[in-house]
Design an enzyme around this catalytic site. Structure first.
Site, short mmCIF file in Angstrom:
data_model
loop_
_atom_site.label_atom_id
_atom_site.label_comp_id
_atom_site.label_asym_id
_atom_site.label_seq_id
_atom_site.Cartn_x
_atom_site.Cartn_y
_atom_site.Cartn_z
CG ASP A 177 -37.90 -33.51 -21.13
OD1 ASP A 177 -37.71 -33.21 -19.93
OD2 ASP A 177 -36.95 -33.66 -21.93
CG HIS A 505 -44.26 -29.33 -17.38
ND1 HIS A 505 -45.14 -28.72 -18.24
CD2 HIS A 505 -43.22 -29.76 -18.15
CE1 HIS A 505 -44.66 -28.75 -19.47
NE2 HIS A 505 -43.50 -29.38 -19.44
CG ASP A 535 -50.38 -27.86 -8.17
OD1 ASP A 535 -49.75 -28.51 -9.03
OD2 ASP A 535 -51.13 -28.39 -7.32
CD GLU A 544 -39.93 -30.17 -16.81
OE1 GLU A 544 -39.82 -29.01 -17.22
OE2 GLU A 544 -39.66 -31.17 -17.50
O1 9MR Z 1 -32.95 -27.75 -14.53
C1 9MR Z 1 -32.73 -26.92 -15.67
C2 9MR Z 1 -32.57 -25.49 -15.21
O2 9MR Z 1 -31.43 -25.36 -14.39
C3 9MR Z 1 -32.49 -24.58 -16.42
O3 9MR Z 1 -32.49 -23.24 -15.97
C4 9MR Z 1 -33.66 -24.84 -17.34
C5 9MR Z 1 -33.63 -23.98 -18.60
O4 9MR Z 1 -32.56 -24.32 -19.39
O5 9MR Z 1 -33.68 -26.20 -17.74
C6 9MR Z 1 -33.85 -27.08 -16.67
O6 9MR Z 1 -33.79 -28.38 -17.14
C7 9MR Z 1 -34.87 -28.85 -17.93
C8 9MR Z 1 -34.25 -29.48 -19.17
O7 9MR Z 1 -33.65 -28.52 -19.97
C9 9MR Z 1 -35.21 -30.31 -19.96
N1 9MR Z 1 -35.91 -31.26 -19.15
C10 9MR Z 1 -36.60 -30.63 -18.03
C11 9MR Z 1 -35.62 -29.91 -17.14
C12 9MR Z 1 -36.30 -29.37 -15.90
O8 9MR Z 1 -37.08 -28.25 -16.14
#
Ligand code: 9MR
Ligand code: ZN
Length: 568
Positions: A177, A505, A535, A544
């Protein structure tokens, strides 16, 4: 460059296994980017066999023969795994490992500079993540580019500014994102600065081809400054720090410049403020030799936010009501005691290291005692205290409590030894053992920070970076795992190694990039089980990309930049 492209265009003779995971799994699993000449070299094999050979790709000659050992049972993947050890193959070249009559591995290289190109590509990933500018880079014949984006960052509605705007441009997009989160900037910048402080001279030998290249700053610091310029905009006039700069909801899969939805500063939180202090304090000392004016600015910003934190010792949760984008909130109850002590410990450590202030040292040591000097087994955005503990431990400043230094050192070694053991007990030598969670590939890479600290703590200063050790071998195991010695036999980094992720992602991977993922990005990884990686673009849980994970990989690669130092 050439080395990596050869691996990608190779035609292979590979029996493909269908496994319970959604992905094809290759039976011979090894580091498909390659090995340093003097490094340990092992493949995990999911087929029964007795002998193996290593074949040179240029002429098909058998250059190594060995016996397969095993099997061992892997409870994570429910496989019987055999091992082929070809550590004695030290001659640089391009090879494949073969179990005669059964299977042939992906190609791999043996070379002293085998991790230089990956380091370059992964660092370029940060450049390509830049927000508030157009970016462009050509990799293996494809140009990855977008136009200037998010020039309106951002609105002050949620932070008491009414419907007005203030500058919040620059920085890196967070992940798949395009939002910008201070807490994830914290672990990312902290890990990159740690790489600089541990391996600066060798990092400086890699030219990153940035718009700033050739200027006053080393390339690596120029890239981090792009982020720091944004980080500084996140400070409110009173020293509190806005938690994030974000759209209300996650945006669509469109190029960044097409995302014109309003973005807002969100209210401040303790985590963001503490991480801000740490980042700016560390930046102040690191940028000092190259850009004193910027260093002064960072230090003033750090002092202001530190004073704010001291005046607000209680935990303050950022109000993210209404926003459904990433939380980055430290929600482990213990962490909230005493106002998120983990991040505050890191903040105090960096500010003390930069200023030498006795008051800050007093605060820091109280916090080190609160956590009993405990070095966590693996850490990420929600647990930055390890970074602070390492800064404290390796400081050359006077005034530390010797008993506390000793305790931290002891805990560091105990934790590092546990990492080594976890790796040795894992069938794929994964230094995170059997822990699988969101972003665990980043965790695998970040173990290198603790391992290298232990390496450094157990050596004479002059030689700590120059020869092999079990800690450094375990760092290589982390790279081996991420580049193919895993259940999938595939690289987890886009654009690198064998069958890398094709559908991460990542919101940029649409249109012309649909089947040409932007290169240099480590995907989150299997979660919650070793066999749960997909994937698929929709799978943000395992596929992601994110700043924090890439920063850990940069650290792990930086260790081995200098002509294979430490392994020959
Ligand atoms: O890296 C983050 C992970 O530790 C959490 O469990 C997860 C859910 O809250 O979120 C991950 O971070 C995401 C973030 O909230 C938004 N941008 C993408 C991040 C990677 O997935
Ligand atoms: Zn942008």
């Amino acid at each position: 460059m050439a080395a990596v492209s050869i691996a990608l265009v190779t035609l292979l003779l590979l029996p493909i296994h269908r496994t319970e995971g959604a992905e094809a799994s290759l039976p011979i699993r090894l580091n498909t980017v390659g090995y340093l000449p003097g490094a340990e070299k092992q493949a995990s094999i999911a087929l029964p066999g007795t002998n193996f050979t290593v074949i040179r790709r240029s002429d098909g000659a058998t250059v190594f023969q060995g016996k397969i050992t095993g099997p061992i049972w892997d409870p994570q993947t429910r496989e019987r795994l055999y091992t082929a050890d070809f550590s004695k193959l030290k001659q640089p070249g391009d090879y494949q490992l073969e179990v005669p009559g059964l299977a042939r591995s992906a190609p791999f290289h043996v070379a002293a500079d085998v991790y230089r190109e990956p380091f370059y590509v992964v660092m370029r990933g940060f450049y390509l993540w830049r927000c508030g500018t157009a970016v462009s880079a050509t990799y293996q014949g494809t140009t990855f580019a977008h136009d200037i984006c998010h020039t309106n960052d951002a609105w002050l509605d949620y932070v008491g500014g009414g419907h007005t705007q203030k500058d919040g441009t620059k920085g890196w997009h967070d992940a798949g994102d395009y939002n910008k989160y201070v807490v994830n900037a914290g672990i990312t910048v902290g890990s990159l600065f740690r790489a600089w402080e541990d391996f600066g001279p060798q990092i400086q030998t890699v030219r990153l081809d940035l718009p700033e290249s050739g200027g006053a700053l080393p390339d690596f610091l120029a890239e981090i400054k792009w982020e720091m310029d944004w980080v500084l905009t996140m400070q409110a006039p009173d020293g509190s720090v806005y938690h994030k700069l974000s759209t209300i909801h996650f945006g669509n899969f469109i190029p960044p410049e097409a995302e014109t939805t309003d973005r807002y500063f969100t209210p401040w939180g303790s985590e963001a403020t503490a991480d801000f202090v740490a980042m700016t304090a560390q930046a102040a000392r690191i940028f000092r030799p190259y850009d004193p004016a910027f260093a002064d600015r960072c230090l003033q910003a750090a002092q202001l936010s530190y004073r704010f934190l001291q005046a607000h010792p209680e935990y303050h949760q950022a109000d993210q009501a209404g926003f459904t984008t990433g939380l980055y909130e430290i929600n482990v109850p213990n962490h909230r005691l005493n106002g998120a002590p983990q991040n505050r410990l890191w903040a105090a450590a960096e500010l003390w290291e930069t200023t030498g202030s006795p008051d800050v040292l007093h605060d820091l040591e109280a916090r080190v005692k609160t956590v009993h000097g405990q070095v966590s087994l693996d850490f990420d955005w929600d647990e930055t205290k390890d970074l602070g503990l390492l800064t404290y431990l390796f400081s050359e400043r006077s005034g530390r409590d010797p008993a506390l230094v000793k305790l931290v050192r002891k805990n560091l070694l105990a934790t590092a030894d546990k990492i080594v053991q976890d790796g040795q007990h894992d069938a794929y030598a994964r230094p995170l053992g059997s822990r699988y969670y969101w972003g665990d590939n980043g965790g695998v890479a970040r173990q290198a920070i603790i391992l290298i600290a232990a390496d450094r703590a157990t050596r004479h200063k002059i030689s700590w970076f120059s020869s092999r050790s079990v800690y450094r071998d375990t760092c290589l195991d982390a790279l081996n795992h991420l580049f193919g010695r895993n259940y999938y036999g595939r690289s987890f980094v886009t654009g690198l190694g064998f069958q890398p992720p094709m559908h991460p992602h990542d919101r940029r991977d649409m249109g012309e990039y649909l089947n040409h993922p932007w290169p240099g990005y480590l995907v989150g990884g299997a979660n919650p089980k070793a066999t749960d990686w997909h994937d698929q673009q929709s799978d943000f849980r395992t596929n992601e990309i994110a700043l924090n994970w890439n920063s850990a990989l940069v650290y792990a690669l930086a260790i081995f930049l200098a002509n294979g130092a430490g392994t020959s």
